[in-house]
Design a protein around this motif. Structure first.
Motif, PDB file in Angstrom:
ATOM      1  N   GLU A  22       0.785  -1.189   0.124  1.00 33.88           N
ATOM      2  CA  GLU A  22      -0.087   0.292   0.026  1.00 33.88           C
ATOM      3  C   GLU A  22       0.648   1.401   0.107  1.00 33.88           C
ATOM      4  OE1 GLU A  22      -1.834   0.487   4.108  1.00 33.88           O
ATOM      5  OE2 GLU A  22      -0.873  -1.517   4.315  1.00 33.88           O
ATOM      6  N   PHE A  23       2.188   1.069   0.430  1.00 30.53           N
ATOM      7  CA  PHE A  23       2.948   2.221   0.389  1.00 30.53           C
ATOM      8  C   PHE A  23       3.853   2.511  -0.861  1.00 30.53           C
ATOM      9  CE2 PHE A  23       2.914   1.179   5.187  1.00 30.53           C
ATOM     10  CZ  PHE A  23       1.685   2.059   5.226  1.00 30.53           C
ATOM     11  N   VAL A  24       3.895   3.670  -1.326  1.00 30.74           N
ATOM     12  CA  VAL A  24       4.661   3.865  -2.651  1.00 30.74           C
ATOM     13  C   VAL A  24       5.522   5.066  -2.100  1.00 30.74           C
ATOM     14  CG1 VAL A  24       4.610   4.680  -4.832  1.00 30.74           C
ATOM     15  CG2 VAL A  24       2.769   3.345  -4.105  1.00 30.74           C
ATOM     16  N   LEU A  25       6.969   4.678  -2.341  1.00 29.60           N
ATOM     17  CA  LEU A  25       7.978   5.845  -2.192  1.00 29.60           C
ATOM     18  C   LEU A  25       8.116   6.871  -3.061  1.00 29.60           C
ATOM     19  CD1 LEU A  25      10.147   6.427  -0.017  1.00 29.60           C
ATOM     20  CD2 LEU A  25      11.997   5.160  -1.511  1.00 29.60           C
ATOM     21  N   ALA A  26       7.517   8.198  -2.611  1.00 33.09           N
ATOM     22  CA  ALA A  26       7.838   9.288  -3.325  1.00 33.09           C
ATOM     23  C   ALA A  26       9.451   9.853  -3.816  1.00 33.09           C
ATOM     24  CB  ALA A  26       6.725  10.530  -3.018  1.00 33.09           C
ATOM     25  N   GLU A 113      -2.362   5.907  10.392  1.00 34.25           N
ATOM     26  CA  GLU A 113      -2.981   6.921  11.339  1.00 34.25           C
ATOM     27  C   GLU A 113      -2.816   8.226  10.553  1.00 34.25           C
ATOM     28  OE1 GLU A 113      -5.041   6.057  14.201  1.00 34.25           O
ATOM     29  OE2 GLU A 113      -5.064   4.548  12.655  1.00 34.25           O
ATOM     30  N   ALA A 114      -1.575   8.760  10.321  1.00 34.73           N
ATOM     31  CA  ALA A 114      -1.350  10.298   9.838  1.00 34.73           C
ATOM     32  C   ALA A 114      -2.026  10.365   8.569  1.00 34.73           C
ATOM     33  CB  ALA A 114       0.227  10.207   9.518  1.00 34.73           C
ATOM     34  N   HIS A 115      -1.967   9.369   7.724  1.00 35.97           N
ATOM     35  CA  HIS A 115      -2.806   9.667   6.395  1.00 35.97           C
ATOM     36  C   HIS A 115      -4.183   9.703   6.467  1.00 35.97           C
ATOM     37  CE1 HIS A 115      -4.796   8.329   2.532  1.00 35.97           C
ATOM     38  NE2 HIS A 115      -3.652   8.815   1.944  1.00 35.97           N
ATOM     39  N   ALA A 116      -4.811   9.290   7.981  1.00 36.27           N
ATOM     40  CA  ALA A 116      -6.371   9.516   8.267  1.00 36.27           C
ATOM     41  C   ALA A 116      -6.386  10.791   8.961  1.00 36.27           C
ATOM     42  CB  ALA A 116      -6.588   8.300   8.948  1.00 36.27           C
ATOM     43  N   GLY A 117      -5.290  11.381   9.397  1.00 37.97           N
ATOM     44  CA  GLY A 117      -5.212  12.720  10.101  1.00 37.97           C
ATOM     45  C   GLY A 117      -5.356  12.432  11.681  1.00 37.97           C
TER      46      GLY A 117
END
Length: 203
Positions: A22-26, A113-117
């Motif tokens: 689910e994580f993509v490194l930018a 959690e951070a992505h959800a604010g």
């Protein structure tokens, strides 16, 4: 995005996050300035930000990134748990504060959690904030500007009458200021107030 001035740390974090589809490194950056440039060039949702780095430190970078990209969530990821750093990182706009000894599962949860604010704080950071909130204020924090002026003259050994002449205020006003100073400092007398003023650098 991963921001850290140590190659081995960035590499380790990349390997950790690679285990999650689910994580993509930018991108990766070795200091805050590079992180800012990467934010200009790429769409970034979450940043794992070290705090102590050359060129531009993490606190400054967090402040700039949050100002320019308010939707980006920044997780402070560091080895330091000092009260000053914790408070400055959160005040600058970091949504979470974690230590680098965090497990893979804990880090992935913090990112979600951070992505959800929602904020996530390490137990150490939480304890630091609780301790800071429950500590009594240092002596003299509530002194007025005029009381500080009077206290400075007390430190010089001046009498009430001399202070009255120096500040062009009445003798009774000086007495009231001195009484208030003793009360606020918890001092029994002028000598103790002077000692507290010197010990806590109030003047």
């Amino acid at each position: 995005m991963i921001v850290d001035d140590h190659d081995i740390v960035r590499s380790g974090l990349v390997n950790m996050l690679d285990t999650f589809d689910e994580f993509v490194l930018a991108g990766e950056a070795s200091n805050g300035e590079q992180a800012l440039h990467l934010c200009d060039a790429h769409a970034v949702d979450i940043i794992l930000m070290d705090l102590v780095m050359p060129v531009m430190d993490g606190i400054t970078a967090i402040r700039h990134i949050r100002a320019g990209y308010p939707d980006v969530k920044i997780i402070a990821l560091t080895t330091f748990e000092e009260e000053k750093l914790v408070q400055e990182a959160l005040q600058a706009g970091a949504i979470s504060y974690l230590l680098k000894n965090i497990s893979v599962d804990e880090l992935s949860r913090a990112i979600r959690e951070a992505h959800a604010g929602r904020a996530v704080l390490s137990p150490e950071a939480t304890q630091v904030l609780i301790s800071a909130a429950t500590q009594p204020p240092p002596p003299g924090e509530d002194l007025t500007q005029r009381e500080r002026e009077v206290l400075a003259l007390l430190v010089q050994g001046m009498s009430n009458r001399a202070i009255s002449a120096e500040l062009t205020i009445s003798h009774s006003t000086v007495k009231n200021h001195v009484s208030s100073i003793l009360s606020k400092l918890g001092a029994a007398n002028r000598a103790e107030a002077v000692a507290l003023a010197l010990n806590h650098k109030l003047v």
